[in-house]
Scaffold this motif. Structure first.
Motif, PDB file in Angstrom:
ATOM      1  N   LYS A 356       0.830  -1.215   0.000  1.00 50.23           N
ATOM      2  CA  LYS A 356       0.000   0.000   0.000  1.00 50.23           C
ATOM      3  C   LYS A 356       0.855   1.252   0.000  1.00 50.23           C
ATOM      4  CE  LYS A 356      -2.763  -1.360   3.424  1.00 50.23           C
ATOM      5  NZ  LYS A 356      -3.870  -1.385   4.415  1.00 50.23           N
ATOM      6  N   GLU A 360       0.974   4.456  -2.568  1.00 52.43           N
ATOM      7  CA  GLU A 360       0.811   5.824  -2.076  1.00 52.43           C
ATOM      8  C   GLU A 360       1.874   6.771  -2.609  1.00 52.43           C
ATOM      9  OE1 GLU A 360       0.823   5.232   2.125  1.00 52.43           O
ATOM     10  OE2 GLU A 360      -1.213   4.393   2.175  1.00 52.43           O
ATOM     11  N   TYR A 383      -4.739  -2.380  -6.061  1.00 51.34           N
ATOM     12  CA  TYR A 383      -5.478  -2.034  -4.841  1.00 51.34           C
ATOM     13  C   TYR A 383      -6.572  -3.074  -4.558  1.00 51.34           C
ATOM     14  CZ  TYR A 383      -4.022   2.334  -2.679  1.00 51.34           C
ATOM     15  OH  TYR A 383      -3.355   3.271  -1.939  1.00 51.34           O
ATOM     16  N   SER A 387      -6.852  -5.297  -1.125  1.00 51.01           N
ATOM     17  CA  SER A 387      -8.060  -5.313  -0.289  1.00 51.01           C
ATOM     18  C   SER A 387      -8.625  -6.724  -0.185  1.00 51.01           C
ATOM     19  CB  SER A 387      -9.109  -4.357  -0.839  1.00 51.01           C
ATOM     20  OG  SER A 387      -9.542  -4.758  -2.133  1.00 51.01           O
TER      21      SER A 387
END
Length: 426
Positions: A356, A360, A383, A387
């Motif tokens: 993650k 970012e 992503y 998740s």
């Protein structure tokens, strides 16, 4: 006699997009200079000039060759013209000649002087757009027939291609394709507009028509390889067809640009065949001979899509410092691709928090326009995978919605199967 050639070396690195940080970079630069100038230059001479051997003053013949690479007749000519055109005076000159529907060779001479300050290429792009809007296509033809774009770096040419592509994209399809058909036979237009600005968002529609025009109007082997590969990308991602047919490497394949060679291997990875292990070996070997920051641009997304994460990890670990280059204008695009690749590697190794953080770091708003939606597909897919691994239903739903939007924009329906694989069910 001593010469001050430090600015010359800086300009050569800018034009080639090769920042000299090791001897391997010098080798790539030597090949680039020789391919453009059609002359030879000694490897040891370049090593001395960049400080990898004991320094010795280069002779004027060597400096002339380097100036030739930048588009100047001699080193003396380079020195005299370097600061000849301040950007405002060039803009003013272009404004004055906007009133002419027909340009002549005296205008071209001044434009060539002006773009010796390569920041002026952006203003030239807007000047060309003015003539496109006014439908002065003969003037646009005259520019692409006669302006010396060889003195301009790839970074500035990318900007030129985007500026002109966007004005054509805002035109009606009929008008735009008519202009493309008129201009594509000219090398300067073809190389620096449709071949440099790849429009993934419209690969299923207008850009596909442009590719067909390139194929129809040009017999250049490298351009034909490019169009053939883009047809296969369309078949795979848009039409959801497996790639069964082979595209053979041209005889002079090794002389092609690193990105085009990487695109070929990206296609080979997506191909439905039994030679995957051999292709992976070829890629590993080719990385030792090519500038990997360009070579891997299309290979990384293909590896992500087919879930070949072990090879992805091997390549990113081995060439980590080389792929993340900050000095090139398009580096936000390449860095985004490599950070997405790194996120997939970390996720594969059960390091979802680090994955993650990789995502970012990406500044999507700075990605090249043509690549923006293409990269967003892989960004949102990653992503979604994160998740899914974390069983975070809220983030999974958000990522799925974003990915669906990207699929709708690009028509890359092949991603729908990936979406279904990583969608958390209630």
């Amino acid at each position: 006699m001593k010469y001050d050639y430090s600015q010359l070396l800086f300009d050569i690195q800018k034009k080639s997009n090769i920042t000299i940080s090791n001897v391997r970079d010098v080798k790539f630069l030597k090949e680039e200079i020789e391919s453009v100038t059609n002359t030879s230059i000694a490897f040891n001479t370049l090593r001395r000039m960049f400080g990898f051997l004991e320094k010795r003053e280069p002779n004027v013949g060597t400096l002339n060759k380097l100036a030739n690479y930048l588009g100047y007749s001699s080193f003396s000519n380079y020195k005299n013209h370097k600061n000849n055109y301040h950007d405002w005076y060039f803009q003013q000159y272009l404004l004055l000649i906007c009133k002419y529907n027909k340009l002549d060779i005296s205008h071209i001479k001044e434009i060539n002087k002006g773009i010796s300050n390569e920041n002026n290429v952006v203003y030239l792009g807007y000047f060309i757009n003015f003539h496109i809007e006014k439908n002065n296509i003969n003037s646009v033809k005259f520019i692409f027939q006669n302006v010396n774009f060889n003195q301009v770096s790839a970074t500035q040419l990318h900007k030129l291609g985007i500026i002109i592509s966007l004005i054509l994209a805002s035109s009606t399809e009929q008008k735009a394709l008519k202009i493309y058909k008129t201009l594509i036979p000219f090398d300067n237009f073809r190389n620096y507009v449709p071949l440099l600005h790849i429009d993934y968002a419209h690969l299923a529609t207008r850009y596909f028509d442009i590719l067909q025009l390139i194929e129809k109007n040009n017999a250049n082997p490298s351009d034909l390889l490019f169009t053939s590969l883009m047809y296969k990308y369309r078949d795979f991602y848009v039409l959801n067809k497996d790639i069964d047919e082979d595209i053979n490497k041209p005889d002079d394949f090794e002389s092609y640009h690193y990105t085009l060679k990487g695109r070929y291997y990206g296609y080979k990875l997506l191909q439905n065949n039994h030679q995957l292990e051999e292709v992976k070996k070829e890629i590993a070997e080719a990385c030792t001979k090519n500038k990997v920051s360009f070579f891997l641009i299309e290979i990384i997304p293909a590896l992500i899509f087919i879930d070949e994460i072990k090879l992805l990890e091997k390549l990113l670990n081995k060439y980590y410092e080389e792929v993340f280059e900050g000095e090139v204008w398009s580096s936000e695009t390449t860095n985004a691709i490599y950070l997405i690749g790194l996120a997939n590697v970390n996720l594969h190794n059960n390091k979802s928090q680090i994955a993650k953080r990789n995502l970012e770091l990406i500044e999507l708003d700075k990605v090249e326009i043509g690549y923006y939606h293409y990269i967003n597909l892989f960004y949102n897919l990653t992503y979604l995978k994160i998740s899914h691994a974390e069983k975070d239903k809220k983030r999974n739903k958000t990522a799925a919605t974003a990915l669906k939007k990207c699929i709708a924009i690009t028509s890359f329906i092949r991603f729908e199967s990936k979406l279904n694989d990583y969608l958390l069910r209630r």
